[in-house]
Motif scaffolding. Structure first.
Motif, PDB file in Angstrom:
ATOM      1  N   SER A  20       1.076  -1.153  -0.055  1.00  0.00           N
ATOM      2  CA  SER A  20       0.038  -0.341  -0.236  1.00  0.00           C
ATOM      3  C   SER A  20       0.922   1.205  -0.227  1.00  0.00           C
ATOM      4  N   PRO A  26      -1.801   1.485  -8.160  1.00  0.00           N
ATOM      5  CA  PRO A  26      -2.544   1.925  -8.219  1.00  0.00           C
ATOM      6  C   PRO A  26      -3.296   1.265  -7.322  1.00  0.00           C
ATOM      7  N   ALA A  27      -3.899   1.892  -5.728  1.00  0.00           N
ATOM      8  CA  ALA A  27      -4.636   1.697  -5.129  1.00  0.00           C
ATOM      9  C   ALA A  27      -5.648   0.863  -5.344  1.00  0.00           C
ATOM     10  N   GLU A  28      -6.377   0.637  -6.465  1.00  0.00           N
ATOM     11  CA  GLU A  28      -7.279  -0.908  -6.422  1.00  0.00           C
ATOM     12  C   GLU A  28      -6.612  -1.300  -6.865  1.00  0.00           C
ATOM     13  N   LEU A  29      -5.615  -1.606  -7.823  1.00  0.00           N
ATOM     14  CA  LEU A  29      -4.967  -2.428  -7.640  1.00  0.00           C
ATOM     15  C   LEU A  29      -5.001  -3.515  -6.236  1.00  0.00           C
ATOM     16  N   SER A  31      -6.050  -2.961  -3.857  1.00  0.00           N
ATOM     17  CA  SER A  31      -6.763  -3.688  -2.954  1.00  0.00           C
ATOM     18  C   SER A  31      -7.469  -4.444  -3.626  1.00  0.00           C
ATOM     19  N   LEU A  32      -7.753  -5.070  -4.982  1.00  0.00           N
ATOM     20  CA  LEU A  32      -8.072  -5.887  -5.662  1.00  0.00           C
ATOM     21  C   LEU A  32      -7.764  -7.566  -4.887  1.00  0.00           C
ATOM     22  N   LEU A  96     -15.792  -3.142  -9.734  1.00  0.00           N
ATOM     23  CA  LEU A  96     -15.024  -2.295 -10.540  1.00  0.00           C
ATOM     24  C   LEU A  96     -15.920  -1.448 -10.993  1.00  0.00           C
ATOM     25  N   THR A  97     -14.934  -0.330 -11.545  1.00  0.00           N
ATOM     26  CA  THR A  97     -14.463  -0.222 -13.028  1.00  0.00           C
ATOM     27  C   THR A  97     -13.862  -0.338 -14.477  1.00  0.00           C
TER      28      THR A  97
END
Length: 315
Positions: A20, A26-29, A31-32, A96-97
């Motif tokens: 982190s 990327p934060a989304e990656l 997190s995933l 997700l988006t």
């Protein structure tokens, strides 16, 4: 040897914190991957694949000569759990988006209408049928590896459980070099396993996706890209073509990424990353180390080398 899940959970939590803090991820990656890794670890505890009979495994002599204990195409897995995990990970991605969410929604629809059969998808993965996944990826060109990610993430808990079980049948290799510790204070294994004479995994026959240096002597270990067995290999040999001519092999580091280096082979033009945390207070989880060391992949590709295998996440 019983796998220590409590220790693994603690190490995973620590590693996620380290990831982190990486600004290039990327934060989304993060997190995933963190979410999926935690689900996988819990799934390992519950996986119940039917273990192969001892008679189905390669003999000790065959294994020493390079034949894996069990070919990856013959690996059993917990079908019910894998299907449930596939659905769980599908829902995570759909929420997700962007392209990966759209690709996952399409894959989900293809499975529901029978265009894709989950059993065949799992079989294609076990057989290492890259052409199957490449063709499926044509339907989701903006996120072509989405199906790889879903399948690999869903079936891996079962595969790791099977691998740990049958690895107990690996023969003990004779050691050729003197490996005794020079001090009782050294934090090393008193009797590390002998190095394998082949770069591929002795359990399933797949190639490694990353290496790690351990102990004061810098013994080199490989992590299998399929069953995630860790096994010791020769220090000075290409992981993919077994080249031992040192004039054709070299390595380099990336500034700002201590603890990692890239090893390249000018014979086969492949590269593999190596973890070296021996003088660092860092937790090593190879699947996540692979993500943390992403800048080294960029550098290796810029230098004209190619990666020998996909990441442990299917991309």
């Amino acid at each position: 040897m019983t796998f220590d899940y409590t220790k693994a959970e603690s190490q995973l939590d620590k590693k996620i914190i380290e990831l982190s803090k990486k600004e290039f991820l990327p934060a989304e990656l993060v997190s995933l991957i963190s979410n999926v890794a935690k689900i996988q670890l819990q799934a390992e505890k519950q996986a119940s694949p039917v273990m192969p009979e001892a008679s189905a495994l390669a003999s000790a002599d065959e294994n020493i000569q390079g034949r894996p204990l069990l070919a990856r195409a013959d690996f059993p897995y917990d079908h019910k759990q894998a299907a449930e995990l596939f659905e769980s990970f599908t829902q995570i991605l759909i929420n997700l988006t962007g392209p990966i969410a759209d690709a996952t929604a399409l894959i989900s629809d293809q499975i529901k209408n029978g265009e894709l059969e989950l059993e065949k998808v799992f079989s294609a993965y076990l057989e290492g049928d890259d052409s199957f996944f490449a063709k499926c990826g044509e339907d989701t060109p903006e996120a072509p590896r989405t199906l790889n990610f879903l399948v690999q993430s869903a079936i891996t808990p079962s595969i790791k459980v099977v691998a740990r079980n049958i690895a107990e049948n690996l023969p003990t290799l004779a050691k050729e070099e003197v490996e005794a510790p020079t001090s009782v204070d050294l934090n090393i294994e008193l009797s590390p396993p002998a190095a394998r004479n082949h770069g591929h995994c002795p359990v399933c026959g797949s190639i490694p996706f990353i290496h790690e240096l351990r102990h004061k002597q810098g013994f080199r270990y490989a992590d299998c890209s399929f069953c995630h067995t860790e096994y010791r290999v020769r220090r000075l040999a290409c992981a993919y073509c077994d080249q031992t001519d040192q004039s054709k092999m070299k390595f380099f580091n990336v500034e700002g990424e201590p603890g990692y280096r890239v090893e390249v082979c000018d014979s086969c033009n492949n590269y593999i990353k190596t973890i070296d945390f021996r003088e660092m207070d860092k937790v090593s989880i190879p699947t996540l180390d692979d993500l943390e060391s992403l800048p080294l992949d960029f550098l290796a590709v810029e230098e004209g080398y190619k990666r020998g295998t996909l990441s442990s996440w299917g991309f």
